[in-house]
Design a protein around this motif. Structure first.
Motif, PDB file in Angstrom:
ATOM      1  N   LEU A  62    -141.613  -9.312   8.285  1.00 27.26           N
ATOM      2  CA  LEU A  62    -140.507  -8.363   8.237  1.00 27.26           C
ATOM      3  C   LEU A  62    -140.760  -7.257   7.215  1.00 27.26           C
ATOM      4  CD1 LEU A  62    -137.705  -8.026   9.580  1.00 27.26           C
ATOM      5  CD2 LEU A  62    -136.732  -9.201   7.591  1.00 27.26           C
ATOM      6  N   LYS A  63    -141.380  -7.611   6.100  1.00 24.43           N
ATOM      7  CA  LYS A  63    -141.645  -6.639   5.039  1.00 24.43           C
ATOM      8  C   LYS A  63    -142.639  -5.556   5.474  1.00 24.43           C
ATOM      9  CE  LYS A  63    -140.631  -9.648   1.092  1.00 24.43           C
ATOM     10  NZ  LYS A  63    -141.184 -10.372  -0.077  1.00 24.43           N
ATOM     11  N   LYS A  64    -143.382  -5.804   6.544  1.00 25.93           N
ATOM     12  CA  LYS A  64    -144.366  -4.843   7.023  1.00 25.93           C
ATOM     13  C   LYS A  64    -143.767  -3.790   7.951  1.00 25.93           C
ATOM     14  CE  LYS A  64    -148.210  -8.152   6.764  1.00 25.93           C
ATOM     15  NZ  LYS A  64    -149.247  -8.871   7.533  1.00 25.93           N
ATOM     16  N   GLU A  65    -142.503  -3.976   8.359  1.00 27.07           N
ATOM     17  CA  GLU A  65    -141.871  -3.047   9.284  1.00 27.07           C
ATOM     18  C   GLU A  65    -141.565  -1.709   8.606  1.00 27.07           C
ATOM     19  OE1 GLU A  65    -141.347  -3.201  12.447  1.00 27.07           O
ATOM     20  OE2 GLU A  65    -142.031  -5.285  12.740  1.00 27.07           O
ATOM     21  N   LYS A  66    -141.963  -0.623   9.234  1.00 25.76           N
ATOM     22  CA  LYS A  66    -141.783   0.706   8.660  1.00 25.76           C
ATOM     23  C   LYS A  66    -140.321   1.123   8.591  1.00 25.76           C
ATOM     24  CE  LYS A  66    -146.327   2.437  10.071  1.00 25.76           C
ATOM     25  NZ  LYS A  66    -147.047   3.470  10.866  1.00 25.76           N
ATOM     26  N   THR A  67    -139.496   0.612   9.490  1.00 21.44           N
ATOM     27  CA  THR A  67    -138.088   1.017   9.508  1.00 21.44           C
ATOM     28  C   THR A  67    -137.281   0.328   8.417  1.00 21.44           C
ATOM     29  OG1 THR A  67    -137.565  -0.695  11.141  1.00 21.44           O
ATOM     30  CG2 THR A  67    -138.107   1.510  11.971  1.00 21.44           C
ATOM     31  N   ILE A  68    -137.824  -0.697   7.810  1.00 21.62           N
ATOM     32  CA  ILE A  68    -137.135  -1.378   6.721  1.00 21.62           C
ATOM     33  C   ILE A  68    -137.571  -0.756   5.401  1.00 21.62           C
ATOM     34  CG2 ILE A  68    -136.840  -3.568   5.494  1.00 21.62           C
ATOM     35  CD1 ILE A  68    -136.918  -4.988   8.120  1.00 21.62           C
ATOM     36  N   LYS A  69    -136.646  -0.067   4.765  1.00 24.83           N
ATOM     37  CA  LYS A  69    -136.965   0.672   3.545  1.00 24.83           C
ATOM     38  C   LYS A  69    -136.786  -0.166   2.291  1.00 24.83           C
ATOM     39  CE  LYS A  69    -138.217   4.172   5.766  1.00 24.83           C
ATOM     40  NZ  LYS A  69    -139.676   4.452   5.817  1.00 24.83           N
ATOM     41  N   LYS A  70    -135.871  -1.109   2.345  1.00 25.48           N
ATOM     42  CA  LYS A  70    -135.671  -1.989   1.197  1.00 25.48           C
ATOM     43  C   LYS A  70    -135.345  -3.390   1.701  1.00 25.48           C
ATOM     44  CE  LYS A  70    -134.013   1.528  -2.057  1.00 25.48           C
ATOM     45  NZ  LYS A  70    -132.925   1.918  -2.982  1.00 25.48           N
ATOM     46  N   ILE A  71    -135.793  -4.383   0.962  1.00 21.63           N
ATOM     47  CA  ILE A  71    -135.497  -5.764   1.314  1.00 21.63           C
ATOM     48  C   ILE A  71    -135.269  -6.544   0.024  1.00 21.63           C
ATOM     49  CG2 ILE A  71    -137.959  -6.380   1.426  1.00 21.63           C
ATOM     50  CD1 ILE A  71    -137.185  -8.317   3.734  1.00 21.63           C
ATOM     51  N   GLU A  72    -134.223  -7.328   0.024  1.00 22.51           N
ATOM     52  CA  GLU A  72    -133.850  -8.093  -1.157  1.00 22.51           C
ATOM     53  C   GLU A  72    -133.547  -9.521  -0.722  1.00 22.51           C
ATOM     54  OE1 GLU A  72    -129.938  -7.884  -3.815  1.00 22.51           O
ATOM     55  OE2 GLU A  72    -131.249  -6.138  -4.132  1.00 22.51           O
ATOM     56  N   GLN A  73    -134.172 -10.480  -1.367  1.00 20.96           N
ATOM     57  CA  GLN A  73    -134.027 -11.882  -0.967  1.00 20.96           C
ATOM     58  C   GLN A  73    -133.528 -12.725  -2.127  1.00 20.96           C
ATOM     59  OE1 GLN A  73    -137.658 -13.823   0.195  1.00 20.96           O
ATOM     60  NE2 GLN A  73    -136.657 -15.752   0.701  1.00 20.96           N
ATOM     61  N   ARG A  74    -132.604 -13.608  -1.804  1.00 18.91           N
ATOM     62  CA  ARG A  74    -132.168 -14.616  -2.749  1.00 18.91           C
ATOM     63  C   ARG A  74    -131.948 -15.903  -1.964  1.00 18.91           C
ATOM     64  NH1 ARG A  74    -130.383 -14.986  -7.912  1.00 18.91           N
ATOM     65  NH2 ARG A  74    -128.976 -16.717  -8.411  1.00 18.91           N
ATOM     66  N   GLY A  75    -132.879 -16.835  -2.143  1.00 17.96           N
ATOM     67  CA  GLY A  75    -132.793 -18.079  -1.379  1.00 17.96           C
ATOM     68  C   GLY A  75    -132.923 -17.807   0.098  1.00 17.96           C
ATOM     69  N   ASN A  76    -131.954 -18.262   0.863  1.00 17.52           N
ATOM     70  CA  ASN A  76    -131.987 -18.116   2.316  1.00 17.52           C
ATOM     71  C   ASN A  76    -131.317 -16.835   2.801  1.00 17.52           C
ATOM     72  OD1 ASN A  76    -133.212 -19.858   4.273  1.00 17.52           O
ATOM     73  ND2 ASN A  76    -131.227 -20.055   5.263  1.00 17.52           N
ATOM     74  N   TYR A  77    -130.823 -16.021   1.851  1.00 17.61           N
ATOM     75  CA  TYR A  77    -130.109 -14.805   2.206  1.00 17.61           C
ATOM     76  C   TYR A  77    -131.016 -13.596   1.985  1.00 17.61           C
ATOM     77  CZ  TYR A  77    -125.866 -17.614   2.307  1.00 17.61           C
ATOM     78  OH  TYR A  77    -124.930 -18.559   2.613  1.00 17.61           O
TER      79      TYR A  77
END
Length: 217
Positions: A62-77
């Motif tokens: 998912l982190k490699k997708e160009k349309t995703i500009k930011k991603i934040e993870q905490r546990g399963n969320y």
């Protein structure tokens, strides 16, 4: 209020091939959307169901997708900020503020999505069928009262093993009557000893059951 249920094949969805490949179910809650500088932005909450190994692979992809500009993870969320060119954005009917998302969109491991949404206006719901990148099957639409709504932040916090155990139990019919599977069968699927699986499941139940019944006291 009107409540509609849809089964959708999302043609250009970036989640679908990953859910199929890694056998991860992604429960998606649409948070908000806005337009800025000829771009369409939207925020999603993702709650993943699957093995820990497969969820890690899913997130990495998912982190490699160009349309995703930011991603934040905490546990399963997982929160994602998505960006689309304004002239190519198809999703404004989905983010209509007059829509209530009763349940998260369930992006399934077979590639289909399950939607359950509500609105005071029936026509607002039917516009979902006009999204050009959706192949939509209307499962039901009826005027009814909402009996429950998805609010993930109010649930007790489970450890990853506890969450996996209870998800596996629900998915495989442990709580059906009569039961479709027993603890021994669930332990085999989980590839742990029966006692270990039982302990994880009981600990999860110990947290969830009092929470669900506290208003009855």
């Amino acid at each position: 209020m009107w409540i509609a249920k849809f089964k959708i094949w999302h043609k250009n969805c970036i989640l679908r091939p990953k859910c199929v490949k890694y056998q991860v179910t992604d429960l998606v809650y649409l948070i908000n959307s806005w337009m800025e500088k000829n771009k369409f932005y939207y925020t999603e909450l993702h709650i993943l169901q699957g093995t820990d190994e497969n969820k890690k692979k899913f997130i990495k992809a998912l982190k490699k997708e160009k349309t995703i500009k930011k991603i934040e993870q905490r546990g399963n969320y997982i929160f994602t900020l998505n960006e689309e060119p304004l002239e190519k954005q198809y999703y404004s009917p989905v983010f209509n503020p007059r829509i209530i998302q009763v349940k998260p969109v369930a992006q399934r491991t077979d590639g289909f999505e399950d939607w359950e949404i509500a609105s005071w206006d029936k026509e607002i719901l039917m516009k979902i069928m006009e999204v050009p990148v959706f192949e939509v099957k209307l499962k039901s639409i009826e005027e009814s009262k909402i009996s429950d709504i998805f609010l993930p932040h109010i649930y007790p916090k489970l450890s990853p093993k506890q969450k996996q155990a209870i998800e596996l139990a629900v998915k495989n019919g442990y709580y059906e009557y009569p039961r479709i599977i027993d603890l021994e069968g669930l332990a085999k699927i989980s590839k742990v000893k029966r006692q270990t699986f039982q302990e994880n499941l009981r600990r999860a139940e110990k947290k969830i059951i009092p929470f669900l019944t506290q208003s009855l006291n």
